[in-house]
Design a protein around this motif. Structure first.
Motif, PDB file in Angstrom:
ATOM      1  N   LYS A   1      -4.560   3.620   0.003  1.00 52.54           N
ATOM      2  CA  LYS A   1      -4.940   2.352  -1.014  1.00 52.54           C
ATOM      3  C   LYS A   1      -3.832   1.264  -0.640  1.00 52.54           C
ATOM      4  O   LYS A   1      -3.941   0.229  -0.823  1.00 52.54           O
ATOM      5  N   ILE A   2      -2.541   1.743  -0.299  1.00 49.44           N
ATOM      6  CA  ILE A   2      -1.377   0.947  -0.099  1.00 49.44           C
ATOM      7  C   ILE A   2      -1.757   0.061   0.757  1.00 49.44           C
ATOM      8  O   ILE A   2      -1.687  -1.058   1.033  1.00 49.44           O
ATOM      9  N   PHE A   3      -2.164   0.803   1.864  1.00 49.60           N
ATOM     10  CA  PHE A   3      -2.486   0.193   3.307  1.00 49.60           C
ATOM     11  C   PHE A   3      -3.590  -0.830   3.197  1.00 49.60           C
ATOM     12  O   PHE A   3      -3.692  -1.970   3.827  1.00 49.60           O
ATOM     13  N   LEU A   4      -4.640  -0.513   2.362  1.00 51.25           N
ATOM     14  CA  LEU A   4      -5.641  -1.563   2.241  1.00 51.25           C
ATOM     15  C   LEU A   4      -5.560  -2.484   1.310  1.00 51.25           C
ATOM     16  O   LEU A   4      -6.126  -3.532   1.226  1.00 51.25           O
TER      17      LEU A   4
ATOM     18  N   MET B   1      -0.792   2.904  11.554  1.00 50.10           N
ATOM     19  CA  MET B   1      -0.550   3.946  10.426  1.00 50.10           C
ATOM     20  C   MET B   1      -1.830   4.154   9.502  1.00 50.10           C
ATOM     21  O   MET B   1      -2.258   5.103   9.202  1.00 50.10           O
ATOM     22  N   LYS B   2      -2.528   2.889   9.285  1.00 50.81           N
ATOM     23  CA  LYS B   2      -3.747   3.015   8.510  1.00 50.81           C
ATOM     24  C   LYS B   2      -4.727   3.744   9.144  1.00 50.81           C
ATOM     25  O   LYS B   2      -5.484   4.721   8.502  1.00 50.81           O
ATOM     26  N   VAL B   3      -4.991   3.885  10.524  1.00 51.47           N
ATOM     27  CA  VAL B   3      -6.068   4.746  11.349  1.00 51.47           C
ATOM     28  C   VAL B   3      -5.389   6.253  10.982  1.00 51.47           C
ATOM     29  O   VAL B   3      -6.203   6.960  10.821  1.00 51.47           O
ATOM     30  N   LEU B   4      -4.184   6.576  11.243  1.00 50.03           N
ATOM     31  CA  LEU B   4      -3.735   7.956  10.985  1.00 50.03           C
ATOM     32  C   LEU B   4      -3.829   8.206   9.597  1.00 50.03           C
ATOM     33  O   LEU B   4      -4.281   9.551   9.486  1.00 50.03           O
ATOM     34  N   ILE B   5      -3.570   7.365   8.581  1.00 54.04           N
ATOM     35  CA  ILE B   5      -4.088   7.878   7.006  1.00 54.04           C
ATOM     36  C   ILE B   5      -5.332   8.021   6.740  1.00 54.04           C
ATOM     37  O   ILE B   5      -5.690   9.080   6.111  1.00 54.04           O
ATOM     38  N   TRP B   6      -6.535   7.380   7.392  1.00 54.47           N
ATOM     39  CA  TRP B   6      -7.861   7.707   7.455  1.00 54.47           C
ATOM     40  C   TRP B   6      -8.076   9.035   7.985  1.00 54.47           C
ATOM     41  O   TRP B   6      -8.932   9.615   7.299  1.00 54.47           O
TER      42      TRP B   6
ATOM     43  N   VAL C   1       2.123  -6.383  -8.693  1.00 52.70           N
ATOM     44  CA  VAL C   1       2.315  -5.215  -9.745  1.00 52.70           C
ATOM     45  C   VAL C   1       1.406  -4.069  -9.578  1.00 52.70           C
ATOM     46  O   VAL C   1       1.812  -2.857  -9.789  1.00 52.70           O
ATOM     47  N   GLU C   2       0.149  -4.227  -8.860  1.00 53.53           N
ATOM     48  CA  GLU C   2      -0.843  -3.291  -8.064  1.00 53.53           C
ATOM     49  C   GLU C   2       0.026  -2.252  -7.244  1.00 53.53           C
ATOM     50  O   GLU C   2      -0.013  -1.220  -7.275  1.00 53.53           O
ATOM     51  N   MET C   3       0.805  -2.784  -6.313  1.00 50.05           N
ATOM     52  CA  MET C   3       1.498  -2.012  -5.544  1.00 50.05           C
ATOM     53  C   MET C   3       2.733  -1.108  -5.928  1.00 50.05           C
ATOM     54  O   MET C   3       3.004   0.000  -5.825  1.00 50.05           O
ATOM     55  N   ALA C   4       3.090  -1.834  -7.165  1.00 46.34           N
ATOM     56  CA  ALA C   4       4.474  -1.144  -7.723  1.00 46.34           C
ATOM     57  C   ALA C   4       3.714   0.130  -8.416  1.00 46.34           C
ATOM     58  O   ALA C   4       4.182   1.068  -8.585  1.00 46.34           O
ATOM     59  N   GLY C   5       2.632  -0.163  -9.009  1.00 47.54           N
ATOM     60  CA  GLY C   5       1.804   0.804  -9.801  1.00 47.54           C
ATOM     61  C   GLY C   5       1.261   2.042  -8.972  1.00 47.54           C
ATOM     62  O   GLY C   5       1.403   3.110  -9.213  1.00 47.54           O
ATOM     63  N   LEU C   6       0.927   1.777  -7.808  1.00 50.52           N
ATOM     64  CA  LEU C   6       0.610   2.565  -6.843  1.00 50.52           C
ATOM     65  C   LEU C   6       1.783   3.443  -6.327  1.00 50.52           C
ATOM     66  O   LEU C   6       1.654   4.891  -6.273  1.00 50.52           O
ATOM     67  N   ILE C   7       2.860   2.995  -6.037  1.00 56.32           N
ATOM     68  CA  ILE C   7       4.079   3.775  -5.705  1.00 56.32           C
ATOM     69  C   ILE C   7       4.458   4.648  -6.766  1.00 56.32           C
ATOM     70  O   ILE C   7       4.849   5.671  -6.658  1.00 56.32           O
ATOM     71  N   LYS C   8       4.293   4.026  -7.950  1.00 51.41           N
ATOM     72  CA  LYS C   8       4.889   4.963  -9.304  1.00 51.41           C
ATOM     73  C   LYS C   8       3.636   6.229  -9.281  1.00 51.41           C
ATOM     74  O   LYS C   8       4.315   7.310  -9.511  1.00 51.41           O
ATOM     75  N   ARG C   9       2.700   5.903  -9.135  1.00 52.51           N
ATOM     76  CA  ARG C   9       1.418   7.148  -9.112  1.00 52.51           C
ATOM     77  C   ARG C   9       1.681   8.248  -7.986  1.00 52.51           C
ATOM     78  O   ARG C   9       1.735   9.240  -8.252  1.00 52.51           O
ATOM     79  N   ILE C  10       2.070   7.560  -6.919  1.00 52.68           N
ATOM     80  CA  ILE C  10       2.467   8.369  -5.839  1.00 52.68           C
ATOM     81  C   ILE C  10       3.570   9.280  -6.174  1.00 52.68           C
ATOM     82  O   ILE C  10       3.511  10.604  -5.846  1.00 52.68           O
ATOM     83  N   SER C  11       4.720   8.964  -6.593  1.00 55.56           N
ATOM     84  CA  SER C  11       5.935   9.583  -6.840  1.00 55.56           C
ATOM     85  C   SER C  11       5.447  10.822  -8.013  1.00 55.56           C
ATOM     86  O   SER C  11       5.827  11.794  -7.905  1.00 55.56           O
TER      87      SER C  11
END
Length: 183
Positions: free
Chosen positions: A92-95, A16-21, A105-115
């Motif tokens: 960035k989530i995958f990384l 999935m990381k390769v596909l996202i890149w 906390v960082e992951m929760a913030g990323l998910i919120k920003r994506i939404s």
């Protein structure tokens, strides 16, 4: 189990990381090509508006009114940049994902920003589609724009689903912190 062997989940995440890149690089190229072609069509060669990017023909709009043309193309560039940034946040989530301690906390913030970004893309897309409909009506140029103005409702729906997942993730983060306190 061998320490060097990867679990099925880890293998899927690597794929999935390769596909996202690939998606990220493709979106960067698309956004850059639109911006570059727009600059060329305004400053050097107005005929470039007939093929801004992969068949996007807005020469009719440029001939009618330079201001409307600029506004429309800038909005297409902004939407493309937003989509690119959305893919970047997913990357960035995958990384930053740590499978041993996934709730952070960082992951929760990323998910919120994506939404929030996905919902914003949906609403901006709706506004641009309404503007294009008002400006062009039944013009053939509307067909060229369909590829660039897709998925308004889908982005809003996607954003709402990601927001709900983010709330569940936030609850998992709270449970993880509570668990660490009791140990």
């Amino acid at each position: 189990m061998n320490k060097n062997s990867k679990t099925r989940t880890e293998k899927i995440l690597v794929a999935m990381k390769v596909l996202i890149w690939i998606f990220f690089i493709g979106n960067c190229i698309k956004t850059g090509a639109l911006a570059y072609s727009f600059f060329i069509s305004l400053s050097i060669n107005p005929n470039a508006a007939s093929d801004l990017y992969m068949g996007l023909n807005l020469s009719e709009v440029l001939v009618r009114d330079n201001g409307h043309y600029s506004f429309m193309v800038i909005n297409l560039i902004v939407l493309s940049a937003f989509r690119t940034f959305l893919v970047y946040l997913v990357l960035k989530i995958f990384l930053t994902l740590n499978l041993k301690k996934p709730f952070s906390v960082e992951m929760a913030g990323l998910i919120k920003r994506i939404s929030i970004l996905a919902i914003s893309i949906g609403f901006v897309n709706l506004l641009v589609r309404a503007y294009v409909g008002w400006l062009l009506g039944d013009s053939p140029s509307v067909g060229y724009l369909a590829e660039y103005l897709y998925g308004s409702a889908e982005f809003i729906f996607f954003g709402i689903i990601i927001f709900i997942i983010g709330q569940v993730f936030q609850y998992g983060l709270e449970l993880q912190a509570e668990s660490e306190l009791t140990v």
